[in-house]
Design an enzyme around this catalytic site. Structure first.
Site, mmCIF file in Angstrom:
data_model
loop_
_atom_site.group_PDB
_atom_site.id
_atom_site.type_symbol
_atom_site.label_atom_id
_atom_site.label_comp_id
_atom_site.label_asym_id
_atom_site.label_seq_id
_atom_site.Cartn_x
_atom_site.Cartn_y
_atom_site.Cartn_z
ATOM 1 N N ILE A 1 0.827 -1.231 0.022
ATOM 2 C CA ILE A 1 -0.388 -0.182 0.036
ATOM 3 C C ILE A 1 0.757 0.911 -0.386
ATOM 4 O O ILE A 1 0.601 2.556 -0.424
ATOM 5 C CB ILE A 1 -0.709 0.081 1.135
ATOM 6 C CG1 ILE A 1 -1.903 -0.617 1.610
ATOM 7 C CG2 ILE A 1 -1.174 0.647 1.164
ATOM 8 C CD1 ILE A 1 -2.717 -1.373 0.154
ATOM 9 N N GLY B 1 0.577 -2.281 7.532
ATOM 10 C CA GLY B 1 0.105 -3.081 7.770
ATOM 11 C C GLY B 1 -0.839 -2.752 8.531
ATOM 12 O O GLY B 1 -1.797 -2.183 9.175
ATOM 13 N N ALA C 1 1.053 -8.583 -8.133
ATOM 14 C CA ALA C 1 1.923 -8.220 -8.359
ATOM 15 C C ALA C 1 1.400 -6.819 -7.271
ATOM 16 O O ALA C 1 0.976 -6.485 -6.263
ATOM 17 C CB ALA C 1 0.746 -7.924 -8.914
ATOM 18 N N HIS D 1 7.430 -11.029 -30.372
ATOM 19 C CA HIS D 1 8.318 -9.797 -31.291
ATOM 20 C C HIS D 1 7.319 -8.154 -32.038
ATOM 21 O O HIS D 1 6.469 -8.467 -32.548
ATOM 22 C CB HIS D 1 9.087 -9.789 -31.698
ATOM 23 C CG HIS D 1 10.624 -8.609 -31.784
ATOM 24 N ND1 HIS D 1 11.069 -8.197 -31.007
ATOM 25 C CD2 HIS D 1 10.317 -7.878 -33.479
ATOM 26 C CE1 HIS D 1 11.642 -7.362 -31.570
ATOM 27 N NE2 HIS D 1 11.286 -7.142 -32.824
#
Length: 305
Positions: free
Chosen positions: A21, A106, A185, A280
């Site tokens: 965060i 947290g 992610a 590519h």
């Protein structure tokens, strides 16, 4: 949540923390033009991520103007004129003034009003519910899933754990949630995508590794003039040739990593990656064209007493 509902954009903001965060909001405010300063007590951002990822992302966000101040935390916040906040840090020195101070240090499980103690459910630490491999608590008829169990605190993981419990209870198929090779992610700027083991974790588990890395400036950045770079890393168990960790810092890393995660979960080897033809021009093709070993790592054996 208050950070998403501010009456006006802060020209200068202090963000306390170094996790998902904190790093994500640092990028958001920086992209809007705020002067951003990160304070945290550790030595690097994103504890638990691969060391090279942590170092590379730090370089990139500092390049964008975000000030990173490790081993320094506010010990006092002073109310000033016009709503300004004065920050006194553990490093001492003069008061530094900000328009806003955001704490992203947290969360703790919100279990105080559940009456767990009345049911005899065992908790540890700051309220984390203790469960076995099947998400069952010490009370046979009570299960717990998600962040409250402090395993992998991600929404898709909580869904996976819930599905496993449902199979156990209602499908007569005892099922353990599988926490290995879960992709994740960080939507920092640039973002981070990762699946599998960090280099340190893999070295501890497998003993001998081959490490492949690449750092480059994506093609569109060379055209636009952007200095932002990307970093990719593949960690391979030397004994089996299996890819056991893949990490990326760069645009679209989350999208790329979701596809990579399928291959890693299925047990793909480095030879499988090498046999795959790239698309590519993309950044993702770098994952199937890294042929040269950057370095090999071998676990140091502790001498017998």
């Amino acid at each position: 949540d208050d950070a998403l509902d501010l009456p006006k954009m802060p020209k200068k903001i202090a963000i306390v923390g170094a996790g998902f965060i904190a790093v994500e909001f640092a990028g958001i405010f920086n992209s809007f033009g705020s002067d951003v300063k990160l304070f945290f007590r550790g030595d690097k951002i994103l504890r638990g991520f691969d060391e090279e990822v942590r170092d590379f992302l730090t370089e990139q966000i500092e390049e964008k103007g975000i000030k990173v101040t490790p081993k320094t935390v506010p010990v006092e916040v002073i109310e000033g004129e016009d709503g300004k906040k004065g920050v006194v840090t553990s490093a001492g020195g003069d008061v530094e003034w900000f328009d806003e101070v955001m704490y992203a240090t947290g969360r703790a499980p919100n279990v105080e009003d559940l009456g767990l103690e009345n049911a005899g459910v065992e908790t540890v630490g700051n309220g984390v519910i203790k469960v076995d491999d099947y998400s069952r608590t010490n009370v046979d008829t009570i299960f717990a899933v998600g962040d409250v169990t402090d395993r992998i605190n991600l929404t898709p993981v909580a869904l996976m754990e819930g599905m496993a419990v449902a199979k156990t209870l209602f499908n007569d198929t005892p099922t353990k949630p599988d926490h290995e090779f879960v992709a994740s992610a960080v939507f920092s700027q640039p973002p981070v995508g990762t699946v599998g083991y960090t280099e340190d974790e893999a070295l501890e588990k497998f003993g001998k590794l081959k490490i492949f890395t690449s750092s480059f400036r994506p093609l569109k950045n060379t055209i636009s003039g952007s200095t932002e770079r990307s970093f990719m890393k593949i960690i391979v168990d030397s004994a089996s040739d299996r890819v056991v960790g893949v990490h990326m810092v760069g645009e679209d890393s989350a999208e790329i990593m979701q596809g990579i995660a399928i291959a890693v979960k299925m047990g793909a080897t480095k030879a499988d990656f090498d046999a795959t033809v790239g698309i590519h021009p993309t950044a993702a093709e770098e994952f199937v064209t890294m042929r040269d070993v950057t370095r090999e790592a071998v676990k140091e054996l502790t001498p017998a007493a």
